[in-house]
Write a protein that holds these residues in place. Structure first.
Motif, PDB file in Angstrom:
ATOM      1  N   LEU A   1      -7.684  -1.145  -2.864  1.00 29.09           N
ATOM      2  CA  LEU A   1      -6.250  -0.849  -2.860  1.00 29.09           C
ATOM      3  C   LEU A   1      -5.415  -2.098  -3.141  1.00 29.09           C
ATOM      4  O   LEU A   1      -4.400  -2.045  -3.822  1.00 29.09           O
ATOM      5  CB  LEU A   1      -5.861  -0.261  -1.505  1.00 29.09           C
ATOM      6  CG  LEU A   1      -4.410   0.176  -1.317  1.00 29.09           C
ATOM      7  CD1 LEU A   1      -4.125   1.429  -2.131  1.00 29.09           C
ATOM      8  CD2 LEU A   1      -4.129   0.443   0.162  1.00 29.09           C
ATOM      9  N   LEU A   2      -5.846  -3.244  -2.603  1.00 32.94           N
ATOM     10  CA  LEU A   2      -5.073  -4.475  -2.735  1.00 32.94           C
ATOM     11  C   LEU A   2      -5.273  -5.171  -4.078  1.00 32.94           C
ATOM     12  O   LEU A   2      -4.501  -6.079  -4.419  1.00 32.94           O
ATOM     13  CB  LEU A   2      -5.455  -5.444  -1.609  1.00 32.94           C
ATOM     14  CG  LEU A   2      -4.969  -5.068  -0.212  1.00 32.94           C
ATOM     15  CD1 LEU A   2      -5.586  -5.988   0.842  1.00 32.94           C
ATOM     16  CD2 LEU A   2      -3.445  -5.132  -0.129  1.00 32.94           C
ATOM     17  N   ALA A   3      -6.272  -4.758  -4.834  1.00 34.16           N
ATOM     18  CA  ALA A   3      -6.600  -5.471  -6.078  1.00 34.16           C
ATOM     19  C   ALA A   3      -5.424  -5.502  -7.047  1.00 34.16           C
ATOM     20  O   ALA A   3      -5.067  -6.568  -7.575  1.00 34.16           O
ATOM     21  CB  ALA A   3      -7.827  -4.822  -6.734  1.00 34.16           C
ATOM     22  N   ASP A   4      -4.808  -4.361  -7.301  1.00 33.24           N
ATOM     23  CA  ASP A   4      -3.698  -4.324  -8.275  1.00 33.24           C
ATOM     24  C   ASP A   4      -2.477  -5.096  -7.789  1.00 33.24           C
ATOM     25  O   ASP A   4      -1.932  -5.929  -8.536  1.00 33.24           O
ATOM     26  CB  ASP A   4      -3.336  -2.879  -8.593  1.00 33.24           C
ATOM     27  CG  ASP A   4      -2.186  -2.791  -9.590  1.00 33.24           C
ATOM     28  OD1 ASP A   4      -2.371  -3.247 -10.731  1.00 33.24           O
ATOM     29  OD2 ASP A   4      -1.117  -2.274  -9.214  1.00 33.24           O
ATOM     30  N   PRO A   5      -1.988  -4.874  -6.553  1.00 38.49           N
ATOM     31  CA  PRO A   5      -0.825  -5.659  -6.102  1.00 38.49           C
ATOM     32  C   PRO A   5      -1.080  -7.161  -6.133  1.00 38.49           C
ATOM     33  O   PRO A   5      -0.189  -7.931  -6.498  1.00 38.49           O
ATOM     34  CB  PRO A   5      -0.599  -5.163  -4.670  1.00 38.49           C
ATOM     35  CG  PRO A   5      -1.207  -3.808  -4.633  1.00 38.49           C
ATOM     36  CD  PRO A   5      -2.370  -3.857  -5.557  1.00 38.49           C
ATOM     37  N   LEU A   6      -2.282  -7.585  -5.738  1.00 37.38           N
ATOM     38  CA  LEU A   6      -2.572  -9.020  -5.700  1.00 37.38           C
ATOM     39  C   LEU A   6      -2.679  -9.637  -7.091  1.00 37.38           C
ATOM     40  O   LEU A   6      -2.611 -10.861  -7.223  1.00 37.38           O
ATOM     41  CB  LEU A   6      -3.876  -9.268  -4.917  1.00 37.38           C
ATOM     42  CG  LEU A   6      -3.786  -9.069  -3.402  1.00 37.38           C
ATOM     43  CD1 LEU A   6      -5.172  -9.141  -2.764  1.00 37.38           C
ATOM     44  CD2 LEU A   6      -2.865 -10.119  -2.776  1.00 37.38           C
ATOM     45  N   ALA A   7      -2.819  -8.793  -8.104  1.00 35.34           N
ATOM     46  CA  ALA A   7      -2.890  -9.310  -9.478  1.00 35.34           C
ATOM     47  C   ALA A   7      -1.514  -9.679 -10.013  1.00 35.34           C
ATOM     48  O   ALA A   7      -1.408 -10.356 -11.041  1.00 35.34           O
ATOM     49  CB  ALA A   7      -3.548  -8.276 -10.395  1.00 35.34           C
ATOM     50  N   GLY A   8      -0.451  -9.245  -9.317  1.00 37.04           N
ATOM     51  CA  GLY A   8       0.903  -9.540  -9.761  1.00 37.04           C
ATOM     52  C   GLY A   8       1.431 -10.854  -9.215  1.00 37.04           C
ATOM     53  O   GLY A   8       0.718 -11.611  -8.544  1.00 37.04           O
TER      54      GLY A   8
ATOM     55  N   PRO B   1       7.314  -2.031  -6.473  1.00 33.79           N
ATOM     56  CA  PRO B   1       6.455  -0.841  -6.387  1.00 33.79           C
ATOM     57  C   PRO B   1       5.782  -0.723  -5.015  1.00 33.79           C
ATOM     58  O   PRO B   1       5.419  -1.725  -4.398  1.00 33.79           O
ATOM     59  CB  PRO B   1       5.410  -1.077  -7.483  1.00 33.79           C
ATOM     60  CG  PRO B   1       6.015  -2.082  -8.399  1.00 33.79           C
ATOM     61  CD  PRO B   1       6.886  -2.947  -7.554  1.00 33.79           C
ATOM     62  N   LEU B   2       5.637   0.511  -4.565  1.00 33.30           N
ATOM     63  CA  LEU B   2       4.943   0.785  -3.315  1.00 33.30           C
ATOM     64  C   LEU B   2       3.525   1.245  -3.636  1.00 33.30           C
ATOM     65  O   LEU B   2       3.321   2.194  -4.393  1.00 33.30           O
ATOM     66  CB  LEU B   2       5.671   1.878  -2.528  1.00 33.30           C
ATOM     67  CG  LEU B   2       5.001   2.363  -1.236  1.00 33.30           C
ATOM     68  CD1 LEU B   2       4.955   1.254  -0.197  1.00 33.30           C
ATOM     69  CD2 LEU B   2       5.727   3.589  -0.687  1.00 33.30           C
ATOM     70  N   THR B   3       2.540   0.576  -3.062  1.00 36.16           N
ATOM     71  CA  THR B   3       1.144   0.965  -3.219  1.00 36.16           C
ATOM     72  C   THR B   3       0.716   1.723  -1.972  1.00 36.16           C
ATOM     73  O   THR B   3       0.963   1.270  -0.852  1.00 36.16           O
ATOM     74  CB  THR B   3       0.254  -0.278  -3.408  1.00 36.16           C
ATOM     75  OG1 THR B   3       0.704  -1.004  -4.560  1.00 36.16           O
ATOM     76  CG2 THR B   3      -1.197   0.114  -3.600  1.00 36.16           C
ATOM     77  N   VAL B   4       0.060   2.857  -2.162  1.00 37.23           N
ATOM     78  CA  VAL B   4      -0.239   3.756  -1.045  1.00 37.23           C
ATOM     79  C   VAL B   4      -1.735   4.011  -0.946  1.00 37.23           C
ATOM     80  O   VAL B   4      -2.399   4.291  -1.954  1.00 37.23           O
ATOM     81  CB  VAL B   4       0.504   5.101  -1.223  1.00 37.23           C
ATOM     82  CG1 VAL B   4       0.236   6.020  -0.037  1.00 37.23           C
ATOM     83  CG2 VAL B   4       1.998   4.859  -1.388  1.00 37.23           C
ATOM     84  N   ALA B   5      -2.249   3.940   0.291  1.00 37.91           N
ATOM     85  CA  ALA B   5      -3.656   4.245   0.533  1.00 37.91           C
ATOM     86  C   ALA B   5      -3.914   5.723   0.279  1.00 37.91           C
ATOM     87  O   ALA B   5      -3.044   6.573   0.492  1.00 37.91           O
ATOM     88  CB  ALA B   5      -4.028   3.889   1.967  1.00 37.91           C
ATOM     89  N   GLY B   6      -5.108   6.045  -0.165  1.00 33.32           N
ATOM     90  CA  GLY B   6      -5.476   7.427  -0.421  1.00 33.32           C
ATOM     91  C   GLY B   6      -5.754   8.174   0.866  1.00 33.32           C
ATOM     92  O   GLY B   6      -5.733   7.600   1.966  1.00 33.32           O
ATOM     93  N   PRO B   7      -6.006   9.460   0.765  1.00 34.37           N
ATOM     94  CA  PRO B   7      -6.280  10.263   1.959  1.00 34.37           C
ATOM     95  C   PRO B   7      -7.617   9.887   2.577  1.00 34.37           C
ATOM     96  O   PRO B   7      -8.447   9.235   1.953  1.00 34.37           O
ATOM     97  CB  PRO B   7      -6.294  11.696   1.413  1.00 34.37           C
ATOM     98  CG  PRO B   7      -6.676  11.548  -0.026  1.00 34.37           C
ATOM     99  CD  PRO B   7      -6.069  10.249  -0.475  1.00 34.37           C
ATOM    100  N   GLY B   8      -7.802  10.317   3.801  1.00 35.50           N
ATOM    101  CA  GLY B   8      -9.065  10.051   4.484  1.00 35.50           C
ATOM    102  C   GLY B   8      -8.959   8.902   5.446  1.00 35.50           C
ATOM    103  O   GLY B   8      -7.955   8.183   5.504  1.00 35.50           O
TER     104      GLY B   8
END
Length: 381
Positions: free
Chosen positions: A119-126, A102-109
């Motif tokens: 942003l990194l919390a979910d990927p690092l949980a895997g 899965p690709l995790t993408v930063a939000g706008p702004g």
């Protein structure tokens, strides 16, 4: 970046890698059709003038992604924090597609350290190692936040598999601070014409060749070869003929950077056309910036501006929220430190502070805009 636009871009890139029509993240600059086999048309950052369109084949993109995977030791899960309008952001998408994760993408702004931690919390949980690409400005803000009492983003980066850092020179003090915090920083060097970063921590990726056009140990213009090279420029055959060459030892791309190769390790010294001639002496601004980065711990851009006596006067511009010109005592300290390392001619004659250095592209300092800034400041004083 909006999610629908990004979703369309990712889908188009998936098809392009499998032989579908090429993807162009930005509106085309020329009407010239890309060569057969092109998967991506991406713009250069325009740091040498007008941006050019670069045609990259699926084979070049796949070769770059495979070599990165081999060097990092695992496919991993990728996090996109860079704009997909530039080659570094597009390569994150390509690596993620080829990894099948899965690709995790930063939000706008604008980039914010606290948002990166979330942003990194979910990927690092895997279970997969997490990889991402940053530019030095982003890492600087993460370290600054940690030093200001908000360490969550820095701690999250320390848990990643690899943090690729490129797009601009990294101040040594920033690099040391991040690595001391356990961040697995990998310094990358490359450009649109090489499908992104192709030299990691001074060592070329598998299949990539590096040389300089000078005798052993002496600085020369960096040239790169291998399967990651672009087909060429669209709508600018003259520039393509000057940059890309074919010889008995294969195809090469001539960069605009000066460097030295020592025992197979490339050290980039800065852009060849950034050399400042002051008092008849050639000075490489990047070398001065390295010294000042170590001394002051701030983002620095050193430029030359016209001067009646010296031809060009060296001015160091620091990114510092305090603002205002540097005090005479600080300038004296700066001049002494640079002169001791690089000689008197390399010592800046002025020191200016600005809130932020102007940027061009993903994290690249816009030197022309810095020169304009210095001139505007001088006109007001």
């Amino acid at each position: 970046m909006s999610t629908p636009d990004l979703a369309a871009l990712v889908g188009g890139m998936r098809r392009a890698l499998d032989g579908g029509p090429p993807v162009a993240p930005l509106p085309r600059l020329t009407a010239q059709a890309p060569p057969s086999g092109t998967a991506l048309v991406v713009r250069t950052s325009g740091s040498t003038g007008t941006p050019r369109e670069v045609a990259l084949t699926a084979e070049a993109l796949r070769a770059a992604a495979a070599a990165t995977r081999e060097r990092l030791g695992a496919a991993g899960r990728w996090v996109l924090t860079l704009p997909p309008t530039h080659v570094a952001g597009m390569q994150v998408i390509v690596r993620s597609l080829l990894a099948g994760t899965p690709l995790t993408v930063a939000g706008p702004g604008p980039f914010r350290a606290e948002a990166l931690a979330e942003l990194l919390a979910d990927p690092l949980a895997g279970d997969d190692p997490v990889h991402l690409s940053l530019v030095p400005t982003q890492l600087h803000r993460v370290v600054e936040a940690a030093d200001g009492g908000a360490p969550a983003a820095l701690e999250a980066l320390a848990r990643c598999g690899a943090v690729l850092l490129g797009g601009a020179a990294t101040p040594p003090r920033l690099l040391a601070r991040a690595r001391d915090a356990g961040v697995p920083v990998v310094r990358t060097y490359g450009m649109s014409e090489t499908a992104g970063g192709c030299v990691y921590d001074g060592l070329p990726l598998r299949g990539v060749r590096v040389r300089v056009d000078a005798p052993g140990g002496h600085p020369g213009v960096v040239e790169l070869g291998g399967p990651v090279l672009a087909t060429g420029y669209l709508g600018d055959d003259e520039a393509g003929a000057a940059a890309f060459s074919e010889g008995p030892d294969g195809r090469w791309f001539r960069t605009s950077d000066l460097g030295v190769v020592d025992d197979g390790v490339l050290r980039v010294l800065g852009r060849a056309d950034d050399v400042v001639v002051t008092g008849g002496v050639n000075v490489a601004p990047t070398a001065v910036e390295t010294v000042l980065g170590e001394l002051l711990g701030a983002e620095v851009c050193v430029v030359g501006v016209p001067h009646d006596e010296w031809g060009q006067e060296l001015v160091a511009v620091l990114s510092d929220a305090v603002g205002g010109d540097g005090e005479a005592t600080e300038l004296a300290r700066v001049r002494s430190a640079v002169a001791a390392r690089l000689g008197p001619a390399a010592a800046p004659r002025r020191l200016l502070r600005v809130a932020d250095l102007p940027l061009r592209g993903p994290g690249k300092v816009d030197r022309a805009a810095v020169v304009d800034l210095v001139r505007a400041r001088s006109a007001r004083d």
